[in-house]
Enzyme design. Sequence first.
Site, PDB file in Angstrom:
ATOM      1  N   ASP A  76       8.274  18.356  67.378  1.00 27.07           N
ATOM      2  CA  ASP A  76       8.206  18.727  68.787  1.00 27.07           C
ATOM      3  C   ASP A  76       8.781  20.127  68.964  1.00 27.07           C
ATOM      4  O   ASP A  76       9.886  20.409  68.383  1.00 27.07           O
ATOM      5  CB  ASP A  76       9.303  17.736  69.503  1.00 27.07           C
ATOM      6  CG  ASP A  76       9.110  17.873  71.064  1.00 27.07           C
ATOM      7  OD1 ASP A  76       8.497  18.751  71.627  1.00 27.07           O
ATOM      8  OD2 ASP A  76      10.184  17.214  71.504  1.00 27.07           O
ATOM      9  N   SER A  99      11.700  13.279  77.777  1.00 27.15           N
ATOM     10  CA  SER A  99      11.084  14.572  78.238  1.00 27.15           C
ATOM     11  C   SER A  99      12.017  15.304  79.389  1.00 27.15           C
ATOM     12  O   SER A  99      13.147  15.313  79.395  1.00 27.15           O
ATOM     13  CB  SER A  99       9.756  14.890  78.389  1.00 27.15           C
ATOM     14  OG  SER A  99       9.092  15.974  78.529  1.00 27.15           O
ATOM     15  N   HIS A 142       6.133  15.185  70.419  1.00 28.52           N
ATOM     16  CA  HIS A 142       6.822  14.991  71.496  1.00 28.52           C
ATOM     17  C   HIS A 142       6.397  13.419  72.142  1.00 28.52           C
ATOM     18  O   HIS A 142       5.366  13.172  72.350  1.00 28.52           O
ATOM     19  CB  HIS A 142       6.453  15.832  72.404  1.00 28.52           C
ATOM     20  CG  HIS A 142       7.383  15.876  73.769  1.00 28.52           C
ATOM     21  ND1 HIS A 142       8.587  16.089  74.058  1.00 28.52           N
ATOM     22  CD2 HIS A 142       6.971  15.961  75.375  1.00 28.52           C
ATOM     23  CE1 HIS A 142       9.126  16.422  75.237  1.00 28.52           C
ATOM     24  NE2 HIS A 142       8.059  16.059  76.022  1.00 28.52           N
TER      25      HIS A 142
END
Length: 322
Positions: A264, A163, A296
């Site tokens: 995601d 991320s 995600h």
Amino acid sequence: MDSREPEIACEFLPFLRVYKDGSIDRLVDPPSVPPSLDDPDTGVLSKDIIISPDTGVSARIYLPKLTNTRQKLPILVYFHGGGFCVGSAFSAADHRYINTLSSQATLLAISIEYRLAPTHPLPTAYEDCWAALQWVSSHSTGGDEPWLTQHGNFDHIFIGGDSAGGNIAHNTVMRAGTESLPNGVRILGAFLSQPYFWGSQPIGSESVEDHHQKVSYRIWKFVCPSSEAGIDDSRVNPCSRTPGCPSLSKLGCRRLLVCVAGKDELRDRDVRYYEAVRESGWEGEVELYEEKEEGHVFHIFNPESENAKNMISRLVAFLQMK
């Protein structure tokens, strides 16, 4: 006494809420766990270290079971996620994740506890992580951290992140393409797992109607208020065509693994990034790995799922490459 609730200035759900009085409520504040001198499941040792007394940047370092006392191991320098404003190298989820990678890939891992926005807006996290990588590299000729000096193989240094941490990994490896690390150390490979990239114009399946209202769009200005290019800053939109955007051909590593998740919202950005690297003229090897039915950072928060285990196995294979 004024018992009224403070007024909300803005929200970046699910990360945090900011009030007009300047206070911040970090809504995602995962519990921390201590390091372990002997993990009961993996046998991995871990401890917390200070990298810079001046900035307070620290790390958790992991040492797997050794076959002999002189064994040299690949090194992973890892950057956690959390939108640059939440998360910790010491969280239970990240500890479990890096502990697993250290055990399965038989590597020495250093998970960096960098400073968070908005108290420390970007580029602070970038600078902290670059300084941490320099600190690790400096141990190639000696240093005060014995696990690194005794067991680190500095010809096999990897960096990685998930991320926002994947974004940091990208920017770190870009910097390594133009700036030298101590003692001539070079990054062998980098993995970017569902890295945070965005831009001003929607691409692929991204929604046109609410594109500018997405947290992925709004949070960049919040964590990096000094950015003149805004959401098309090359640090968050490496495929941007804004003037001065550095070429991806300058990536300072030999191998790159980009991991995406089909559900995601960052998926199309990350695939575009992979394609841009492949088309940039970069002389390294780039690969794309996708789990189509996942969201995600699924592999961190649902590590026992079959898809998470598959992804961990792919990361381990990447980190074991010679």
